[in-house]
Design a protein around this motif. Sequence first.
Motif: not given
Length: 209
Positions: A44, A158, A161, A186-190, A192
């Motif tokens: 991240t 990071s 949400d 924000y932390i990315g989807a992977t 997260g």
Amino acid sequence: MDILHIAFSSGLSGSFNSCRIAAADVCEKYPDRRIVVVDSLAATLGQGLLVYKAVQLKEAEKNLDEIAAWLEENKYHLVHNFTVDDLFHLHRGGRLSKTAAFVGTMINLKPVLHVDDEGHLVMLSKVRGRKKSLIGLVDCMEKQLGDWKDKNDIIFISHGDCPEDAQFVADLIKERFGYENFMIGYIGATIGAHSGPGTVALFYMGDHR
């Protein structure tokens, strides 16, 4: 054009090795070009902080080899500390047993974790309560900064949400250490998907991880 690729941690993914193999294949086909792949041992915004440092060095007119050498030498000083709010996301990602996630949730246990010198996730401490876990991130920072205390020009944070919690950590760092420059994202989807909503991660340069 020569390329410097700062790869995702080899301790968390096989992507570094895939990039290294691909780079070797491309350089064999185009021998007058160079691709240098650095294992960031990071994730991240930890990986992002190394990219930030690399850009600074490029703007200071350092060449490819000088930048890669700096990254290799200093990546072990890149501290990644983070806490999560939902233990069941760690369980689903294989980082925690179902029993530990259930019991920890029942007693409001919040872990503080970090990425070690091999790029693996390791538990640093456990506290009870969300606020204590956020303060715990900054307490760890105080122990790990060492000689880098006056060398950090920016702190990366990071979050999953939870911008208010990320800002709480930034404000506490500003109050305790006097840092003024932060990058909060924000932390990315992977990542997260493995850490869950409520994750807060802190990145900076320190004496040790």
